[in-house]
Design a protein around this motif. Structure first.
Motif, PDB file in Angstrom:
ATOM      1  N   PHE A 175      71.423  10.730  42.905  1.00 11.40           N
ATOM      2  CA  PHE A 175      71.680  12.076  43.410  1.00 11.40           C
ATOM      3  C   PHE A 175      70.377  12.859  43.525  1.00 11.40           C
TER       4      PHE A 175
ATOM      5  N   LYS B 167      68.071  16.468  55.497  1.00  4.77           N
ATOM      6  CA  LYS B 167      68.171  17.612  54.585  1.00  4.77           C
ATOM      7  C   LYS B 167      69.050  17.252  53.398  1.00  4.77           C
ATOM      8  N   VAL B 168      68.594  17.597  52.204  1.00  9.03           N
ATOM      9  CA  VAL B 168      69.448  17.424  51.035  1.00  9.03           C
ATOM     10  C   VAL B 168      69.426  18.673  50.169  1.00  9.03           C
ATOM     11  N   LEU B 169      70.516  18.878  49.452  1.00 13.28           N
ATOM     12  CA  LEU B 169      70.648  19.973  48.495  1.00 13.28           C
ATOM     13  C   LEU B 169      70.889  19.357  47.121  1.00 13.28           C
ATOM     14  N   PRO B 170      70.688  20.132  46.049  1.00 15.35           N
ATOM     15  CA  PRO B 170      70.953  19.573  44.724  1.00 15.35           C
ATOM     16  C   PRO B 170      72.362  18.989  44.632  1.00 15.35           C
ATOM     17  N   GLY B 171      72.475  17.807  44.068  1.00 14.42           N
ATOM     18  CA  GLY B 171      73.772  17.183  43.884  1.00 14.42           C
ATOM     19  C   GLY B 171      74.211  16.281  45.017  1.00 14.42           C
ATOM     20  N   ASP B 172      73.446  16.243  46.112  1.00 18.57           N
ATOM     21  CA  ASP B 172      73.836  15.382  47.231  1.00 18.57           C
ATOM     22  C   ASP B 172      73.626  13.915  46.865  1.00 18.57           C
TER      23      ASP B 172
ATOM     24  N   TYR C 293      68.136  11.788  40.293  1.00 19.54           N
ATOM     25  CA  TYR C 293      68.612  11.251  39.023  1.00 19.54           C
ATOM     26  C   TYR C 293      69.766  10.298  39.264  1.00 19.54           C
TER      27      TYR C 293
ATOM     28  N   LEU D 255      68.041  16.248  43.066  1.00 19.90           N
ATOM     29  CA  LEU D 255      67.928  17.358  42.112  1.00 19.90           C
ATOM     30  C   LEU D 255      67.451  18.634  42.785  1.00 19.90           C
ATOM     31  N   LYS D 256      66.972  18.537  44.034  1.00 20.32           N
ATOM     32  CA  LYS D 256      66.299  19.672  44.654  1.00 20.32           C
ATOM     33  C   LYS D 256      66.766  19.888  46.085  1.00 20.32           C
ATOM     34  N   VAL D 257      66.386  21.061  46.604  1.00 20.15           N
ATOM     35  CA  VAL D 257      66.495  21.282  48.041  1.00 20.15           C
ATOM     36  C   VAL D 257      65.294  20.578  48.660  1.00 20.15           C
ATOM     37  N   GLY D 258      65.516  19.695  49.599  1.00 18.96           N
ATOM     38  CA  GLY D 258      64.365  18.986  50.151  1.00 18.96           C
ATOM     39  C   GLY D 258      64.725  18.109  51.320  1.00 18.96           C
TER      40      GLY D 258
ATOM     41  N   LEU E  14      73.358   8.406  38.038  1.00 18.88           N
ATOM     42  CA  LEU E  14      74.573   8.502  37.238  1.00 18.88           C
ATOM     43  C   LEU E  14      75.312   7.199  37.520  1.00 18.88           C
TER      44      LEU E  14
END
Lengths: 225, 239
Positions: free
Chosen positions: A34, A7-12, A27, A36-39, A29
């Motif tokens: 990182f 599971k990932v959330l934006p910014g993870d 994306y 960008l989405k819940v997924g 940095l």
């Protein structure tokens, strides 16, 4: 590093030294990657794949979509394809190269409110998508019920090599016309349509449960038998 | 000791200096919105809804290279103790602006050129720190809509009451205290996206306040994360 469906959330943070272009829905940095989405993310060595659980439909060239005519002018129709942008269907595509607004009437082919199956021939960030109906299986759709599904869940409805769609079609005796933009036209007897719509709703709710195919099979066997 | 903190260091509502009020977040409460969230942050009750990205109307607003964000923060007439005029006040216009600016730095606007993202925030019941609660709700609603975001954004205020720096002021503490500083923060990127300040802090106090605000924001982030995971992944674990 191997991760299967995490599971990932934006910014993870997905990867702390990723080389090359960031994959879709991520994306970079510096060298850090990182989300960008819940997924759900699958990481295998260098390969990072993120499956988003929600999101708008972004057109892609060669996508098969289902749209609705919302307007027309002298040279083209405007088609709502359930996306950020309105698509255009040029009259030349339908009437041929000798199309002339004096001799041809656009409404003789498509009226406002008509549903059609089309393919995207061109799209980029700067231009709205352009459609074509000049191919096998494209054009006006006369019968059937439209059902909506989140565009990010369409691959789940189709299944591996079309397995899920085949199960639904055979168990409900219907035909599914699946647009990549999240619109599905269900054709067939009305009991079948109701059942297929139920199955699609279940996919919407439980899209990323690993045993979804079995769940759909159970639901359809129970309801139709 | 003063009137807002007792001799045991307990505040009027029973919290210590570094405690936040109870928070509950519910995701996907508005069926017709592309993304929505409801937050209870202390006595704040706030609904946020996101529509879009969609075609910009009027068309001249659209930018060729990125999306624009339109934000409306509004307080319901029944949200305050005295009836509030439904007309947008100066304060509401200001909060709409700061919410928009904070979210613009988090949303991946370049992915949706020529489009517009509409954000609506409606305060149903207000308490102190409603802009911070709103930011958290908007960020939850944006994540729900599937719009690409660099990071989730959370908000939490710090303030000074009875000469002491404390976390997350309530309405009464805000009015009676000596200073209030709302901070919105992106926890994974460690970036502050909103910082407003009202009152007088010494340099020392300011540094302490920033550290405390980040601590509070991380607590809010954990709650937001839990709410999103519950909404999206409860079905994955069923197996």
């Amino acid at each position: 590093m191997v991760l299967v469906r995490t599971k990932v959330l934006p910014g993870d943070l997905l990867h702390d030294s990723y080389q090359g272009q960031p994959p879709p829905h991520t994306y970079k940095l510096g060298n850090k990657l990182f989300s960008l989405k819940v997924g759900l993310v699958e990481i295998e060595g260098k390969e990072v794949k993120l499956i988003p659980l929600a999101g708008p439909y972004i057109p892609r060239v060669n996508d098969f979509v289902i749209g609705k005519i919302i307007d027309f002018d002298a040279f083209s129709w405007d088609v709502d394809i359930n996306s950020i942008y309105t698509a255009h269907l040029p009259a030349q595509d339908v009437f041929g190269r000798d199309f002339s607004p004096q001799t041809h009437s656009l409404t003789s082919q498509f009226k406002v409110g008509d549903i059609l199956a089309a393919k995207i021939v061109s799209y980029d960030r700067t231009k709205d998508p352009v459609l074509t109906v000049r191919d096998h299986g494209l054009g006006k759709i006369i019968n059937g019920e439209p059902v909506k599904l989140s565009p990010s869940k369409i691959p789940r409805l189709i299944g591996k090599k079309g397995s899920m769609a085949k199960i639904i079609e055979s168990k409900t005796k219907t035909k599914l016309i699946i647009g990549q933009n999240g619109i599905i036209i269900v054709q067939g007897p009305s009991e079948g349509i109701v059942l297929a719509a139920k199955a699609i709703r279940l996919i919407e709710e439980k899209a990323h449960v690993p045993s979804l195919t079995n769940m759909i099979n159970d639901l359809l066997t129970k309801e139709s038998g | 000791m003063g009137k807002l903190i007792d001799e045991n260091g307990i505040r009027l509502d029973g919290r210590r200096w570094d405690e936040i009020r109870p928070i509950t977040i519910e995701i996907g409460v508005i069926k017709n919105a592309d993304g929505s969230a409801y937050i209870e942050f202390g006595k704040n009750k706030i609904i946020a809804a996101v529509y879009g990205p969609r075609e910009a109307h009027p068309k001249h607003l659209a930018l060729p290279d990125k999306a624009i964000v339109r934000c409306r923060y509004h307080m319901a007439p029944f949200s305050t103790e005295e009836r509030k005029s439904p007309q947008p006040s100066r304060r509401e216009i200001e909060i709409s602006l700061v919410l928009r600016r904070a979210m613009e730095s988090a949303i991946f606007l370049e992915e949706y050129p020529r489009s517009i993202i509409d954000v609506f925030v409606e305060v149903l019941q207000s308490d102190g720190g409603s802009r911070c609660a709103s930011i958290t709700a908007v960020s939850a609603a944006l994540a729900d809509s599937g719009i690409s975001m660099r990071d989730l954004v959370v908000g939490c205020a710090v303030g000074k009451i009875d000469g002491q720096i404390v976390l997350d002021l309530s309405d009464y503490e805000d009015k009676e205290g000596e200073g209030d500083m709302p901070v919105a923060y992106m926890p994974n990127l460690d970036k502050i996206v909103l910082l407003q300040f009202d009152g007088i802090f010494s340099e020392e106090e300011f540094k302490k306040a920033i550290d405390l605000a980040i601590l509070g924001n991380k607590k809010v982030y954990e709650i937001l994360k839990k709410a999103l995971i519950e909404k999206y992944f409860s079905m994955v674990d069923e197996k």
